[in-house]
Design an enzyme around this catalytic site. Structure first.
Site, short mmCIF file in Angstrom:
data_model
loop_
_atom_site.label_atom_id
_atom_site.label_comp_id
_atom_site.label_asym_id
_atom_site.label_seq_id
_atom_site.Cartn_x
_atom_site.Cartn_y
_atom_site.Cartn_z
N GLU A 154 -13.76 -0.06 7.11
CA GLU A 154 -12.72 -0.27 8.11
C GLU A 154 -12.80 0.83 9.07
O GLU A 154 -12.81 2.01 8.96
CB GLU A 154 -11.18 0.01 7.38
CG GLU A 154 -10.20 -0.49 8.21
CD GLU A 154 -8.89 -0.24 7.57
OE1 GLU A 154 -8.67 0.24 6.25
OE2 GLU A 154 -7.83 -0.63 7.87
N GLU A 182 0.85 -1.30 0.06
CA GLU A 182 -0.04 -0.10 -0.02
C GLU A 182 0.81 1.20 -0.06
O GLU A 182 2.00 1.24 0.61
CB GLU A 182 -0.85 0.05 1.18
CG GLU A 182 -0.07 0.17 2.48
CD GLU A 182 -1.21 0.67 3.67
OE1 GLU A 182 -1.91 -0.22 3.82
OE2 GLU A 182 -0.95 1.45 4.45
N GLN A 228 -5.51 5.60 0.00
CA GLN A 228 -4.84 4.54 0.06
C GLN A 228 -4.83 3.44 -1.26
O GLN A 228 -5.89 3.12 -1.45
CB GLN A 228 -5.33 3.75 1.33
CG GLN A 228 -4.50 2.23 1.54
CD GLN A 228 -5.21 1.48 2.40
OE1 GLN A 228 -6.39 1.09 2.53
NE2 GLN A 228 -4.56 1.37 3.85
#
Ligand code: CO
Length: 137
Positions: free
Chosen positions: A131, A46, A57
């Site tokens: 997330e 990432e 990201q």
């Protein structure tokens, strides 16, 4: 009641070629990559591109059996998940579970750059993989 969601931590985009995606963000927007990390447990490489107090990201798989590899094979490149910053990942995850929603992580676990994270199943969150991100302190 105060919202547990304090910021958009990041928006994650799955890409086939991480270096090409980084180069595009740098060349087109003058954007800055502030963090690179291979997260072996998730099978991802990432790059975090800073946008004010949040990040884009850029994600690419490191192996064929990583969830992101499966995502790319099924959907192609594109939006993968949205990450909300929270003060207390465990507390936010408990609230998700108490709502009856499905979770991917039953308990908070380590994420990249020293964060603590947990994922909520998109079937329970209106089609968006969520997330929850607690910054290290
Ligand atoms: Co993420």
């Amino acid at each position: 009641m105060t919202s547990q969601l304090t910021e958009i931590d990041h928006v994650a985009i799955a890409v086939n070629d991480l270096d090409a995606a980084i180069a595009w963000y740098e060349a087109v927007f003058g954007a800055e990559v502030v963090h690179r990390e291979i997260v072996e447990s998730d099978g991802v490489d990432e790059a975090l591109v800073k946008v004010a107090e949040s990040y884009i990201q850029l994600l690419t798989p490191t192996r064929d059996d990583s969830p992101v590899a499966k995502y790319l094979a099924k959907n192609g490149e594109g939006l993968h998940h949205i990450a909300y910053r929270v003060d207390d990942c465990a507390k936010a995850l408990e609230a998700v579970k108490a709502s009856g929603a499905r979770v991917i992580d039953e308990a908070p676990r380590p994420g990249s750059r020293g964060t603590t994270v947990a994922f909520v199943h998109p079937k329970s969150s209106f089609g968006t993989l969520i997330e929850l991100v607690e910054e290290s302190r």
